[in-house]
Scaffold this motif. Structure first.
Motif, PDB file in Angstrom:
ATOM      1  N   ASP A  40       7.984  39.317 106.667  1.00  0.00           N
ATOM      2  CA  ASP A  40       8.161  40.291 105.582  1.00  0.00           C
ATOM      3  C   ASP A  40       9.568  40.874 105.640  1.00  0.00           C
ATOM      4  O   ASP A  40      10.218  40.853 106.683  1.00  0.00           O
ATOM      5  N   THR A  41       9.989  41.429 104.498  1.00  0.00           N
ATOM      6  CA  THR A  41      11.270  42.132 104.464  1.00  0.00           C
ATOM      7  C   THR A  41      10.975  43.621 104.524  1.00  0.00           C
ATOM      8  O   THR A  41       9.985  44.068 103.971  1.00  0.00           O
ATOM      9  N   MET A  42      11.832  44.375 105.202  1.00  0.00           N
ATOM     10  CA  MET A  42      11.699  45.837 105.209  1.00  0.00           C
ATOM     11  C   MET A  42      12.271  46.347 103.898  1.00  0.00           C
ATOM     12  O   MET A  42      13.485  46.403 103.720  1.00  0.00           O
ATOM     13  N   ASN A  43      11.404  46.680 102.974  1.00  0.00           N
ATOM     14  CA  ASN A  43      11.846  47.179 101.689  1.00  0.00           C
ATOM     15  C   ASN A  43      12.236  48.661 101.839  1.00  0.00           C
ATOM     16  O   ASN A  43      11.420  49.473 102.249  1.00  0.00           O
ATOM     17  N   ALA A 174       4.757  40.598 110.927  1.00  0.00           N
ATOM     18  CA  ALA A 174       5.996  39.991 111.422  1.00  0.00           C
ATOM     19  C   ALA A 174       7.050  40.147 110.337  1.00  0.00           C
ATOM     20  O   ALA A 174       6.753  40.026 109.145  1.00  0.00           O
ATOM     21  N   TYR A 175       8.260  40.445 110.752  1.00  0.00           N
ATOM     22  CA  TYR A 175       9.346  40.669 109.795  1.00  0.00           C
ATOM     23  C   TYR A 175      10.392  39.561 109.874  1.00  0.00           C
ATOM     24  O   TYR A 175      10.532  38.901 110.908  1.00  0.00           O
ATOM     25  N   LYS A 176      11.167  39.437 108.797  1.00  0.00           N
ATOM     26  CA  LYS A 176      12.236  38.430 108.734  1.00  0.00           C
ATOM     27  C   LYS A 176      13.237  38.600 109.880  1.00  0.00           C
ATOM     28  O   LYS A 176      13.876  37.655 110.310  1.00  0.00           O
ATOM     29  N   SER A 177      13.380  39.818 110.374  1.00  0.00           N
ATOM     30  CA  SER A 177      14.324  40.110 111.466  1.00  0.00           C
ATOM     31  C   SER A 177      13.817  39.585 112.811  1.00  0.00           C
ATOM     32  O   SER A 177      14.511  39.691 113.810  1.00  0.00           O
TER      33      SER A 177
END
Ligand SMILES: NC(=O)c1ccc[n+]([C@@H]2O[C@H](COP(=O)([O-])OP(=O)(O)OC[C@H]3O[C@@H](n4cnc5c(N)ncnc54)[C@H](OP(=O)(O)O)[C@@H]3O)[C@@H](O)[C@H]2O)c1
Length: 197
Positions: A40-43, A174-177
């Motif tokens: 996921d992206t942190m929006n 889980a995030y893209k980072s």
């Protein structure tokens, strides 16, 4: 008197090998350069809306000292205009009106002072204070953000606990980072029987 609506979260970010800072307190490793395409992206709007749901922060004096160093370097104050309670038996710089100091019995402070006044209470470290919060059975939830890095040595996620704390895994993101966020509910609070075995 405990407010039954109130909710205490312990949140920290740690390396995969379980450290929240290097031995000398540095957290330079929190900025990693991994990429996990499936994450996921942190929006920013979501983060802003989420932070609004937090009603107050609690931290130990050493975490406060790190926050002061960050601010002195021009990196800002991470806790916005929310009331921030700093646990310390020492005289520390009082740099803003939202900061209040407390020294003494943590259970009495959380149950007698914070729970009646705030709904969403966030403990943001460090290791000593988080362990104390869990050891005393004060936390409802534990959020553990794992960064994609090993640092070998440092301040552990929790200072030593003198008992097991049973948890229920409630959410994994889980995030893209490359960061993985684990959210656990603490079992054994609110009348549920602790895991005795
Ligand atoms: N990775 C992350 O997410 C994260 C988050 C937070 C912090 N950190 C890092 O962790 C490090 C600090 O963690 P730490 O475990 O060493 O320290 P800490 O938990 O931040 O602070 C512990 C100190 O708080 C004071 N204290 C605790 N309970 C108290 C009570 N009931 N009454 C009065 N004072 C009380 C005591 O100091 P005094 O009485 O001597 O003042 C104690 O030594 C820093 O390097 C920080 O940058 C990382």
């Amino acid at each position: 008197m405990e407010n039954t609506d109130s909710h205490v979260t312990v949140h920290m970010a740690a390396s995969l090998d379980g450290f929240i800072a290097r031995k000398d307190g540095r957290v330079d490793w929190l900025e990693t350069s991994d990429e996990f395409p499936g994450g996921d992206t942190m929006n920013p709007e979501f983060v802003e809306a989420f932070l609004k749901t937090i009603d107050c922060y609690v931290m130990g004096s050493r975490t406060y000292e790190t926050a002061l160093r960050f601010e002195a370097k021009g990196l800002g104050w991470s806790y916005g205009d929310k009331p921030t309670f700093v646990l310390s038996s020492r005289e520390l710089p009082h740099i803003r009106d939202t900061v209040e100091f407390y020294s003494g019995d943590l259970a009495q402070f959380v149950n007698g002072r914070l729970r009646p006044a705030f709904r969403n209470i966030w403990f943001v470290g460090g290791s000593v204070v988080s362990a104390e919060c869990l050891r005393l059975g004060l936390a409802d939830e534990l959020r553990y953000s794992i960064l994609p890095i090993l640092i070998g040595d440092g301040i552990p996620f929790f200072a030593k606990l003198d008992r097991d704390i049973a948890l229920h895994l409630a959410e994994v993101k889980a995030y893209k980072s490359g960061m993985v966020e684990l959210r656990y509910e603490v079992r054994g609070r609110r009348g549920e029987l602790p895991n005795a075995t």
